[in-house]
Design a protein around this motif. Structure first.
Motif, PDB file in Angstrom:
ATOM      1  N   LEU A 281      14.856  43.050  77.543  1.00  0.00           N
ATOM      2  CA  LEU A 281      15.770  42.405  76.595  1.00  0.00           C
ATOM      3  C   LEU A 281      15.415  42.819  75.172  1.00  0.00           C
ATOM      4  O   LEU A 281      14.236  42.861  74.797  1.00  0.00           O
ATOM      5  CB  LEU A 281      15.685  40.880  76.733  1.00  0.00           C
ATOM      6  N   LYS A 282      16.446  43.143  74.384  1.00  0.00           N
ATOM      7  CA  LYS A 282      16.203  43.618  73.022  1.00  0.00           C
ATOM      8  C   LYS A 282      16.894  42.723  71.997  1.00  0.00           C
ATOM      9  O   LYS A 282      17.912  42.082  72.289  1.00  0.00           O
ATOM     10  CB  LYS A 282      16.703  45.060  72.873  1.00  0.00           C
ATOM     11  N   ASP A 283      16.324  42.733  70.789  1.00  0.00           N
ATOM     12  CA  ASP A 283      16.903  42.010  69.661  1.00  0.00           C
ATOM     13  C   ASP A 283      17.935  42.918  68.995  1.00  0.00           C
ATOM     14  O   ASP A 283      17.610  44.022  68.553  1.00  0.00           O
ATOM     15  CB  ASP A 283      15.790  41.650  68.672  1.00  0.00           C
ATOM     16  N   LEU A 284      19.184  42.448  68.914  1.00  0.00           N
ATOM     17  CA  LEU A 284      20.250  43.292  68.368  1.00  0.00           C
ATOM     18  C   LEU A 284      20.004  43.671  66.910  1.00  0.00           C
ATOM     19  O   LEU A 284      20.441  44.736  66.460  1.00  0.00           O
ATOM     20  CB  LEU A 284      21.601  42.586  68.495  1.00  0.00           C
ATOM     21  N   THR A 285      19.292  42.813  66.162  1.00  0.00           N
ATOM     22  CA  THR A 285      19.044  43.134  64.745  1.00  0.00           C
ATOM     23  C   THR A 285      18.109  44.328  64.597  1.00  0.00           C
ATOM     24  O   THR A 285      18.100  44.990  63.566  1.00  0.00           O
ATOM     25  CB  THR A 285      18.422  41.925  64.006  1.00  0.00           C
ATOM     26  N   GLU A 286      17.330  44.618  65.644  1.00  0.00           N
ATOM     27  CA  GLU A 286      16.380  45.734  65.583  1.00  0.00           C
ATOM     28  C   GLU A 286      16.838  46.939  66.396  1.00  0.00           C
ATOM     29  O   GLU A 286      16.117  47.925  66.526  1.00  0.00           O
ATOM     30  CB  GLU A 286      15.004  45.273  66.087  1.00  0.00           C
ATOM     31  N   THR A 287      18.049  46.870  66.968  1.00  0.00           N
ATOM     32  CA  THR A 287      18.541  47.949  67.834  1.00  0.00           C
ATOM     33  C   THR A 287      19.416  48.910  67.036  1.00  0.00           C
ATOM     34  O   THR A 287      20.413  48.491  66.442  1.00  0.00           O
ATOM     35  CB  THR A 287      19.357  47.380  69.007  1.00  0.00           C
ATOM     36  N   PRO A 288      19.065  50.189  66.977  1.00  0.00           N
ATOM     37  CA  PRO A 288      19.870  51.166  66.218  1.00  0.00           C
ATOM     38  C   PRO A 288      21.263  51.338  66.822  1.00  0.00           C
ATOM     39  O   PRO A 288      21.497  51.066  68.005  1.00  0.00           O
ATOM     40  CB  PRO A 288      19.063  52.472  66.353  1.00  0.00           C
ATOM     41  N   HIS A 289      22.175  51.841  65.991  1.00  0.00           N
ATOM     42  CA  HIS A 289      23.546  52.126  66.420  1.00  0.00           C
ATOM     43  C   HIS A 289      23.557  53.146  67.558  1.00  0.00           C
ATOM     44  O   HIS A 289      22.796  54.116  67.567  1.00  0.00           O
ATOM     45  CB  HIS A 289      24.338  52.675  65.224  1.00  0.00           C
ATOM     46  N   ASN A 290      24.411  52.909  68.553  1.00  0.00           N
ATOM     47  CA  ASN A 290      24.636  53.819  69.688  1.00  0.00           C
ATOM     48  C   ASN A 290      23.480  53.881  70.678  1.00  0.00           C
ATOM     49  O   ASN A 290      23.464  54.730  71.556  1.00  0.00           O
ATOM     50  CB  ASN A 290      24.956  55.243  69.211  1.00  0.00           C
ATOM     51  N   GLU A 291      22.503  52.975  70.550  1.00  0.00           N
ATOM     52  CA  GLU A 291      21.400  52.962  71.516  1.00  0.00           C
ATOM     53  C   GLU A 291      21.755  52.027  72.663  1.00  0.00           C
ATOM     54  O   GLU A 291      22.456  51.033  72.497  1.00  0.00           O
ATOM     55  CB  GLU A 291      20.098  52.507  70.849  1.00  0.00           C
ATOM     56  N   LYS A 292      21.213  52.357  73.864  1.00  0.00           N
ATOM     57  CA  LYS A 292      21.464  51.492  75.015  1.00  0.00           C
ATOM     58  C   LYS A 292      20.651  50.216  74.862  1.00  0.00           C
ATOM     59  O   LYS A 292      19.503  50.249  74.419  1.00  0.00           O
ATOM     60  CB  LYS A 292      21.083  52.220  76.301  1.00  0.00           C
ATOM     61  N   VAL A 293      21.258  49.094  75.250  1.00  0.00           N
ATOM     62  CA  VAL A 293      20.610  47.808  75.032  1.00  0.00           C
ATOM     63  C   VAL A 293      20.884  46.881  76.213  1.00  0.00           C
ATOM     64  O   VAL A 293      21.920  47.002  76.887  1.00  0.00           O
ATOM     65  CB  VAL A 293      21.122  47.180  73.705  1.00  0.00           C
ATOM     66  N   THR A 294      19.924  46.007  76.513  1.00  0.00           N
ATOM     67  CA  THR A 294      20.124  44.958  77.519  1.00  0.00           C
ATOM     68  C   THR A 294      19.935  43.611  76.826  1.00  0.00           C
ATOM     69  O   THR A 294      18.937  43.405  76.119  1.00  0.00           O
ATOM     70  CB  THR A 294      19.115  45.087  78.681  1.00  0.00           C
ATOM     71  N   VAL A 295      20.909  42.711  77.013  1.00  0.00           N
ATOM     72  CA  VAL A 295      20.846  41.390  76.365  1.00  0.00           C
ATOM     73  C   VAL A 295      21.311  40.307  77.337  1.00  0.00           C
ATOM     74  O   VAL A 295      22.040  40.574  78.288  1.00  0.00           O
ATOM     75  CB  VAL A 295      21.733  41.329  75.092  1.00  0.00           C
ATOM     76  N   GLU A 296      20.854  39.063  77.058  1.00  0.00           N
ATOM     77  CA  GLU A 296      21.425  37.887  77.717  1.00  0.00           C
ATOM     78  C   GLU A 296      22.503  37.345  76.793  1.00  0.00           C
ATOM     79  O   GLU A 296      22.286  37.239  75.582  1.00  0.00           O
ATOM     80  CB  GLU A 296      20.354  36.819  77.937  1.00  0.00           C
TER      81      GLU A 296
END
Length: 682
Positions: A47-62
């Motif tokens: 799980l990643k924090d959206l505020t720290e996730t760069p644009h266009n990167e793959k992310v998993t969130v709840e």
């Protein structure tokens, strides 16, 4: 043989005939086959924090659904569903393409775990995977396999999980305990779990580390076993050459040998005297003086009453060798002959008679040397030049024309150490890593095609001083599919530019052999000033008066080939220049051009070429001797390769390896691959 190597994959629940057929098409028939089908990557499900996730990167969130789904139909069988969702304190949109069944499930206040690409500007996640409910499992890394047919990742993962749970404990350890302890390697069961279902990044790293070492150790054991079998079973001939005559010959050479040449000559001469057969690879950069070293080795064998043979891949190169070696050896009474496809039948008949009678000491030629009617009187020393241009069988046929003759392979293609000890690990390797004194470094410049006018101006300055020039093109004629310089068009342009001042000629692979001979002879004799050519001049052409080279669309060539081409100039006492004309469209193409202008050392360039292109493409085609590893990467794992080579060389010569139980799996591997019978299986 362990139980998992015999247990069919159909014993797993969920593997019916249809699934079994798909698995079989993937080479999976047993539990062992399944467990050793490794994922090519892992999905990072942390799980990643959206505020720290760069644009266009793959992310998993709840996320918690905050709106009713909006469904849009985009055409035949295509749809898009959009919902608003709360991720932490961020209200964002989730977008699902072509998953129409979700419209009844994506209800407000539903908790979902989703993965997808994060569009930071639009605050949208384009969802690729969804699980309903919060993230509950412990696995943050999901394996992704290369599958066939209608077999999906989810089902394959379930089968892999079942196989590990039911048979993981049955897997026998294949590495001896002292190596596991020495290198702090994971056990086989830990590594299999870590490669398929790692608990964290370190678990995955340690699993890969173990399998990389094991793969490279197994391969190097095969190589070392081959060396051992060859040395013990392939009795060679001890060539007791006349040392005094060899010294006299060396004294007639009109220049001082470099330290590297002297070292390699000693290695070759030592091999000649040994009763085991020489199996040596001689590497030397362009212009390093391999021909002189070969001449000394050949002359040594001839003083002992043996004949020599040198096989080259092209007629041009064979003729070049014949001219050079005749100049060196004929004053010593050595009888040299040239045999190629264009040798006239009458001359050929005389050569074959003299060869069989022992009236020819050294035969130089192309594939013509391996014809059935070519019979030697007493062949003792065989040299194959640019050996990777010949097949294994062609090299064997020439070798078998003598009774266990010594064999030397030569190449002007600098081969990175990682490839040399992998592709040619059963050979001894000699390297001439020093250029002759006084050799001027070739100045290399990279220019854009729009600067062609200044290139021609510089070329004309060289021509006025009596020098000659090469102009290299990637194509023979204009192509609708490929936008690149072609030799016929460039020849026409330069013929017009230099009309009445300099003679321009054209060389390419489609010319008749007689025409090729004429073109090359006239250029060699200085009758042609500018030679427009394809890469047929890549190897072996020696024109010391040529000081200028232009390579059109240079970014279309690999570094090794560019270096070979560049090596056609700079062979005389004049300062020489190589101009790369290129407008590369990729970062790799740009990096190749910059490397060529900065690096003149062929071995450093070869390492760079390997890094950029990978081992599969290094030789320009699939090269016998380069295995397809499941885990190991020859570029990034070269230190492990060195360690594995050292360990294999030590183990293969110990009694413990051949007798103790903990080496049983490794011994069985050698038997299965045929290494103990002297077979090279890649």
């Amino acid at each position: 043989m362990s139980i998992i190597q015999l247990e069919p994959v159909t014993t797993l629940k969920g593997v019916g005939k249809e699934t079994a057929d798909v698995l079989a098409s993937m080479g999976i028939e047993t539990i062992h086959d399944l467990l050793w089908t490794f994922p090519y990557r892992h999905e990072d499900l942390r799980l990643k924090d959206l505020t720290e996730t760069p644009h266009n990167e793959k992310v998993t969130v709840e996320a918690r659904i905050e709106s009713d789904p909006i469904v849009q139909f985009l055409g035949k069988n295509r749809s898009r569903i959009t919902v608003k969702a709360l991720v932490g304190r961020h209200l964002i949109k989730l977008v699902f393409f072509n998953q129409n069944y979700l419209k009844t499930k994506l209800l407000p206040e539903t908790i979902v775990t989703v993965s997808g690409k994060w569009d930071r500007g639009r605050q949208v996640i384009n969802v690729t995977t969804i699980k309903f409910g919060p993230k509950t499992d412990n696995s943050d890394f999901e394996p992704v396999y290369s599958l066939k047919g209608n077999l999906h990742q989810t089902k394959f993962r379930k089968l892999m999980r079942l196989a590990l749970d039911h048979f993981g404990g049955e897997v026998e350890e294949t590495l001896p305990s002292h190596l596991l302890i020495k290198y702090k390697l994971a056990s086989i069961t830990q590594a299999l779990e870590g490669v398929h279902f790692p608990l964290d990044a370190n678990h995955s790293k340690q699993a890969r580390r173990r399998f990389v070492y094991e793969e490279l150790l197994q391969f190097q054991l095969r190589i070392q076993a081959l060396r051992k079998v060859h040395k013990e079973n392939e009795h060679g001939i001890s060539i007791q050459y006349d040392l005094q005559k060899v010294k006299e010959f060396i004294s007639t050479i009109p220049f001082e040998l470099t330290s590297a040449q002297k070292r390699v000559v000693n290695e070759i001469c030592k091999d000649l005297k040994e009763p085991t057969r020489m199996n040596r690879l001689l590497q030397g950069d362009v212009g390093s003086g391999k021909t002189v070293v070969a001449a000394i080795g050949l002359y040594a064998a001839i003083t002992a009453g043996y004949q020599g043979a040198l096989m080259a891949p092209t007629e041009i190169l064979a003729e070049q060798h014949a001219t050079s070696l005749a100049q060196l050896l004929e004053p010593m009474g050595v009888r040299v002959a040239l045999l190629s496809g264009s040798t006239k039948s009458k001359a050929r008949k005389i050569i074959l008679e003299q060869l069989q009678n022992g009236e020819i000491d050294l035969l130089i030629g192309t594939h013509a040397l391996i014809q059935p009617d070519v019979v030697f009187h007493k062949l003792g020393f065989v040299i194959t030049d640019e050996q990777h241009r010949f097949g294994v069988e062609q090299r064997r046929v020439l070798r078998d024309k003598g009774v266990n003759p010594d064999v030397l392979f030569m190449t002007a293609t600098p081969i990175p150490r990682t490839l040399a000890i992998t592709a040619f690990g059963e050979m001894d390797v000699s390297i001439i890593d020093e250029l002759p004194a006084g050799r001027k470094q070739i100045e290399t410049h990279w220019l854009k095609k729009e600067q062609l006018h200044s290139v021609i101006t510089k070329m004309e300055l060289e021509l006025r001083q009596g020098r000659q020039a090469y102009v290299i093109c990637p194509l023979i004629e204009e192509s609708e599919k490929i936008d690149a310089g072609n030799a016929e068009e460039v020849f026409a342009q330069l013929s017009t530019v230099f009309k009445g001042k300099y003679h321009v000629d054209l060389m390419h692979g489609r010319l008749h052999s007689d025409e090729k001979d004429r073109v090359m002879r006239e250029f060699t004799e200085g009758k042609t000033d500018v030679l427009v050519s394809t890469t047929v001049v890549e190897v072996g052409v020696n024109v010391p008066n040529a000081s200028f080279m232009v390579i059109y669309d240079a970014d279309r060539f690999g570094l090794a080939q560019l270096h070979q081409l560049r090596g056609r100039v700079g062979r005389g006492q004049f300062q020489s220049y190589c101009v790369l004309l290129a407008d590369p469209k990729t970062d790799e193409g740009t990096e190749r051009m910059m490397s060529m202008t900065e690096i003149n050392d062929g071995f450093r360039l070869a390492e760079k070429d390997l890094e950029l292109r990978g081992p599969g493409d290094f030789f320009g085609k699939k090269q016998s001797g380069l295995p397809d590893f499941k885990m190991a990467d020859l570029v990034h794992d070269y230190r492990t390769l060195e360690v594995a080579r050292q360990d294999a060389a030590y183990l293969i010569n110990t009694d413990e390896f051949w007798n103790e139980a903990e080496y049983k799996s490794l011994r069985e591997m050698l038997e299965e691959t045929g290494a103990l019978n002297g077979e090279r299986i890649d």
